[in-house]
Write a protein that holds these residues in place. Structure first.
Motif, mmCIF file in Angstrom:
data_model
loop_
_atom_site.group_PDB
_atom_site.id
_atom_site.type_symbol
_atom_site.label_atom_id
_atom_site.label_comp_id
_atom_site.label_asym_id
_atom_site.label_seq_id
_atom_site.Cartn_x
_atom_site.Cartn_y
_atom_site.Cartn_z
ATOM 1 N N ARG A 4 0.838 -1.201 0.000
ATOM 2 C CA ARG A 4 0.000 0.000 0.000
ATOM 3 C C ARG A 4 0.873 1.251 0.000
ATOM 4 N N ALA A 5 0.351 2.319 -0.599
ATOM 5 C CA ALA A 5 1.062 3.600 -0.688
ATOM 6 C C ALA A 5 0.922 4.351 0.633
ATOM 7 N N ALA A 21 -0.393 -8.030 13.433
ATOM 8 C CA ALA A 21 -1.376 -8.614 12.507
ATOM 9 C C ALA A 21 -1.942 -7.538 11.583
ATOM 10 N N PHE A 22 -2.211 -6.359 12.142
ATOM 11 C CA PHE A 22 -2.733 -5.258 11.323
ATOM 12 C C PHE A 22 -1.738 -4.882 10.235
ATOM 13 N N PHE A 23 -0.469 -4.731 10.607
ATOM 14 C CA PHE A 23 0.545 -4.343 9.625
ATOM 15 C C PHE A 23 0.756 -5.438 8.576
ATOM 16 N N ALA A 26 -2.171 -4.907 6.297
ATOM 17 C CA ALA A 26 -2.157 -3.607 5.614
ATOM 18 C C ALA A 26 -1.032 -3.501 4.590
ATOM 19 N N GLN A 27 0.118 -4.103 4.894
ATOM 20 C CA GLN A 27 1.295 -4.037 4.036
ATOM 21 C C GLN A 27 1.651 -2.608 3.623
ATOM 22 N N PRO A 28 1.899 -1.726 4.616
ATOM 23 C CA PRO A 28 2.333 -0.366 4.260
ATOM 24 C C PRO A 28 3.711 -0.390 3.610
ATOM 25 N N LEU A 290 -6.143 3.663 5.629
ATOM 26 C CA LEU A 290 -5.916 2.503 4.767
ATOM 27 C C LEU A 290 -7.035 2.360 3.738
ATOM 28 N N GLU A 291 -8.274 2.597 4.169
ATOM 29 C CA GLU A 291 -9.415 2.458 3.270
ATOM 30 C C GLU A 291 -9.397 3.488 2.142
#
Length: 334
Positions: A4-5, A21-23, A26-28, A290-291
């Motif tokens: 993700r950007a 788990a969130f990261f 999300a894969q920032p 994120l959304e």
């Protein structure tokens, strides 16, 4: 895995299972650290390792604001204090060399704990009557002095294996309020901005990364801050200034921007931002950002890859000798 950007903060000195788990989901593209995240060197290294483990990318950017002076996330007792940028501007004859040496030492501190991006140098040029949010963070009030010192800092960081981020493009030096708390509106004419505020950014447009200003430039786009202005990003940052590196927002949680966190992100990307930055580690806010954040692709991906391609191993360096020389140089003109 899809990236993700997005650059995100975390809550503390270690990652909770829920954060990790969130990261992972999300894969920032990257992360940013603040004082709340900084413990001992071993703790910081463990945290940067844990953050990279969530993305599975060894070169995941991990950012910090380590300018010196008021803006220094890593400091005593584990790391030295560094002077604010204005101090180098006041050094007679040795300012450029000392700024470069100080940045090289900072890069050593950062790289040693796994941090590979520093949100510096500050290229803003303050004017009389502006808010002190920039103040002594600036290298001076002459754009050409700022160019020389900013270039020295950027080169010192890169010699130490750390990428610089120029900020706050296209210039925060005229802001009459703090964009952490309110939206600054700059009334200067476009000609004045081009001849003064934009000059350091144009001269350092070859650097790999930049952070946008949450500032309205009434002469350019009276309705949107630069972060969310297609006019400022397209015509000024990419056009007049000629910056083709990775463009990130300043922190989306700052009060200069209105709307929901999803809307803040969507407006920035619609205007041409490459990567969104959210700093405070609040999970609900991060989820909303994120959304509103796209997959890193196209020109943004090209710029991100080009920035990381400029990361190089630290050059050989006698740290003890350099620190001694740095302290002696500062003391000689105290």
């Amino acid at each position: 895995m899809t990236t993700r950007a997005l650059i995100l903060g975390c809550a503390g000195r270690t990652l909770s299972d829920e954060e990790a788990a969130f990261f992972r989901d999300a894969q920032p593209w990257g992360f940013i650290l603040f004082k709340r995240n900084i413990g001992s060197p071993d703790e910081v290294r463990a945290l940067t390792d844990a953050l990279r483990a969530t993305t599975g990318r060894a070169d995941t950017p991990i950012l910090i604001d380590q300018e010196g002076g008021r803006v220094q996330r890593m400091g005593p007792p584990h790391w030295p204090s560094y002077p604010a940028g204005a101090r180098f501007g006041r050094l007679d004859g040795s300012g450029i060399a000392m700024a470069r040496l100080g940045a090289r030492l900072m890069a050593y501190d950062l790289a040693s704990v796994g941090i590979n991006v520093d949100c510096a140098p500050v290229l803003d040029v303050p004017v009389a009557g502006a808010h002190d949010i920039i103040g002594d963070r600036a290298y001076g009030t002459d754009p050409h002095a700022v160019i020389a010192l900013g270039r020295a800092v950027a080169e010192g960081l890169m010699e130490g294996g750390v990428l610089p981020v120029i900020k706050h493009i296209p210039g925060h030096g005229r802001a009459a309020c703090d964009s952490h708390m309110d939206l600054p509106v700059v009334e200067a004419e476009g000609v004045s901005l081009a001849a003064h505020d934009f000059v350091p950014f144009r001269a350092l447009a070859d650097l790999p990364m930049a952070m946008s200003a949450h500032v309205v430039y009434a002469a350019l786009d009276p309705h949107h801050p630069a972060t969310q202005s297609s006019v400022v990003i397209g015509q000024v940052i990419r056009g007049l200034i000629g910056f083709d590196g990775l463009l990130m927002t300043d922190d989306l949680s700052m009060k200069a921007l209105d709307g929901t966190f999803r809307e803040k992100a969507e407006k920035a990307f619609a205007a041409g931002i490459d990567v969104a930055l959210h700093c405070n580690g609040d999970r609900q806010e991060m989820q909303a950002v994120l959304e509103g954040t796209p997959i890193l692709s196209g020109e943004a991906l090209r710029r991100a890859e080009a920035a990381l391609a400029r990361l190089a191993p630290q050059e050989e360096f006698d740290v003890a000798e350099a620190r001694s020389r740095f302290e002696a140089g500062l003391s000689a003109q105290a």
